[in-house]
Design an enzyme around this catalytic site. Structure first.
Site, mmCIF file in Angstrom:
data_model
loop_
_atom_site.group_PDB
_atom_site.id
_atom_site.type_symbol
_atom_site.label_atom_id
_atom_site.label_comp_id
_atom_site.label_asym_id
_atom_site.label_seq_id
_atom_site.Cartn_x
_atom_site.Cartn_y
_atom_site.Cartn_z
ATOM 1 N N GLU A 131 4.554 -0.372 0.656
ATOM 2 C CA GLU A 131 4.573 -0.519 -0.818
ATOM 3 C C GLU A 131 4.514 -1.981 -1.252
ATOM 4 O O GLU A 131 4.490 -2.264 -2.445
ATOM 5 C CB GLU A 131 5.848 0.063 -1.451
ATOM 6 C CG GLU A 131 6.107 1.515 -1.193
ATOM 7 C CD GLU A 131 7.371 2.005 -1.914
ATOM 8 O OE1 GLU A 131 8.031 1.222 -2.624
ATOM 9 O OE2 GLU A 131 7.694 3.191 -1.751
ATOM 10 N N GLU A 175 0.823 -1.212 0.000
ATOM 11 C CA GLU A 175 0.000 0.000 0.000
ATOM 12 C C GLU A 175 0.858 1.262 0.000
ATOM 13 O O GLU A 175 2.036 1.229 0.310
ATOM 14 C CB GLU A 175 -0.923 0.022 1.213
ATOM 15 C CG GLU A 175 -0.289 -0.365 2.529
ATOM 16 C CD GLU A 175 0.941 0.379 2.916
ATOM 17 O OE1 GLU A 175 0.893 1.641 2.911
ATOM 18 O OE2 GLU A 175 1.968 -0.261 3.249
#
Lengths: 339, 339
Positions: free
Chosen positions: A302, A159
């Protein structure tokens, strides 16, 4: 279809037929057994490996909860797509098909990102619910649809969203009962004063929305994020489809707690990639009964930890698939078997 | 040439210019700083990656110290070369140039292996020194010469030798003062009775050769193995050449203790890949002040843990080399810097 027990037994038999002492590849052996059990076959496939990065902005950043301005979310989405971010580099070296999902980033749609934008960022959970119950459901539906379209044999989830560790901390407190003193940490590097503001914001949100925490969807709506809810939907549907999911770090574990509250069976389809340096992640992993594969002091998000773990799982799978058996290699077997 | 402090500072500055919160890649950042410091440049190279597997047999197996017959050593050497062993598979997937060194395997030279055979296995250290002092020196010289010929930017070291955990345990006891009760474990899977025989053999050897332990070379000769001594020579010369070495597991750590006793500076050129499940390895790592990169319950040897760690170091290096800077990606920097 084999039963779970059958699959593990057959995988273990194959490992024991390969030219090495039984069990000597340790966790690499159990990772393949887990993979096989999730996929429901003793010959698990890893031809296609995916990484989904769910992105969204957070209204609660007005409380001064982050060291970074909200525009960084969209800037980083572009960086993912242009190949300059950590997950871009790791995705390339590990052969991951990268999908960047805009679940609610501030600003217009971003070329190259999958547009599942629900709104331009959530609302400030200190003042009101981060989103409506309908929006939370919409995010879950988006995630489920993406999981249904995914063709990969394994998928990592990561994310990006400035302010989303505050949301993750609030969700974790709501789902586990841990206090904000336990769950609020430095995130992407907030200062000591920022940490106090962040903790105060999460405390205020937990007090304001307490009544919502009886229901998982209401909880997601009250203090969640569009990227976290979409990820939760993706995880739920992936589990239903028996596609193994590789969990990333702190924020991802908040999405997992939400998904687990909605459907406890999801935990049988998860690999926990790493223990993050973010405060409370180790505690959350313990609550989930998770044994993280890596412990490298990372705290980036991420999907960076998930990418490294997929690489390791792929190497384990390569050993399982490509090593010679004792018979093939004409190697004598052990005279004793002790372990 | 930069000083060590310069190199670390420049590496840290570059990491902080890349699009991620400062320090958020955790150990991946320090691995590159370590690599740079070893190579003496803030732009470390990893174009060529090597794996050396040192192989030899052990006379002490007549004491019943291993679950496996000695002929397995030569059989596994052939398996390495034909691509069927774990290290063959991992070496291929990680892009390692594999060199298999016959340091003293029973039987004739093996086609494809580098022949540095000193004898057909060591002698039984329970009855006499495993090798002469001249043979120990010859093994060190062989290892140093191989390191001199090596062109790689980083090299992993692994081993194969039925009976060599007994030799490693004896060396570790000799170099650290740990007792055989601490240092003797199940190795490649010896039974409970075998473990008693193995411990008794190591105890007898330690008593018989006590006088030798005042000198590192005499220690290697008394209870070492040809593959362990050759590896120690390789590690020593690699350090002198500033080539980073990635240490494997338990047996490799015995070679490291020998090398360190001969030249304390070697420890500045070592990555410790993983903590093995073999009894005492964690203790030895503590004594060495090592922070293993991985902890996966492996206990295979061959360089298998080192191969996985080289893969991780290469991924860290790829991030350091290929990520975009904040300027390149037009990403705003943090408003605060707390960590």
């Amino acid at each position: 279809m084999h039963t779970r027990t059958d699959v593990r037994r057959i995988v273990e038999e194959r490992w024991n037929s390969l030219t090495k002492p039984p069990g000597s590849l340790g966790r690499l052996e159990t990772l393949v057994a887990d993979l096989a059990e999730m996929q429901g076959t003793p010959e698990p496939k890893l031809d296609r490996k995916a990484m989904y990065i769910f992105c969204g902005d957070h209204g609660s950043t007005v409380e001064g909860t982050s060291a970074w301005p909200s525009e960084v979310t969209a800037q980083m989405v572009r960086n993912f797509l242009r190949g300059g971010a950590a997950i871009s580099v790791l995705g390339k070296s590990t052969g991951l098909e990268l999908t960047v999902v805009d679940c609610g980033v501030l600003g217009p749609p971003i070329a190259g990102a999958v547009n599942r934008k629900i709104a331009q960022g959530t609302r400030n959970f200190v003042q009101e619910p981060a989103m409506t119950r309908a929006q939370a459901q919409q995010a879950l539906d988006h995630g489920a649809a993406l999981a249904g379209e995914c063709q990969a044999d394994i998928a990592g989830v990561g994310e990006m969203g400035i302010g989303n560790t505050a949301s993750a901390s609030a969700l974790i407190s709501a789902f586990t009962g841990l206090t904000p003193a336990d769950t609020v940490g430095h995130g992407a590097g907030v200062s000591a004063e920022g940490l106090l503001r962040k903790r105060a914001a999460v405390e205020a949100a937990l007090t304001r929305h307490k009544a919502a925490f009886a229901d998982p969807l209401d909880t997601l709506a009250a203090v969640g994020g569009f990227e976290i809810a979409t990820m939760a939907g993706f995880v739920l549907e992936s589990a239903a489809l028996r596609r193994p999911i590789v969990v990333d770090g702190f924020i991802t574990s908040a999405a997992v707690l939400a998904a687990r509250a909605l459907s406890p069976d999801v935990v049988n389809y998860l690999f926990y990639s790493h223990c993050s340096a973010e405060r409370a992640h180790r505690r959350v992993l313990e609550i989930l009964g998770a044994e993280p594969i890596l412990d490298l002091g990372m705290r980036l998000g991420e999907g960076s930890g998930a990418a490294l773990a997929i690489n390791l799982i792929a190497q384990a799978h390569g050993l399982y698939t490509n090593m010679a058996t004792f018979e093939q290699a004409a190697v004598a077997e052990s005279k004793e078997s002790a372990l």
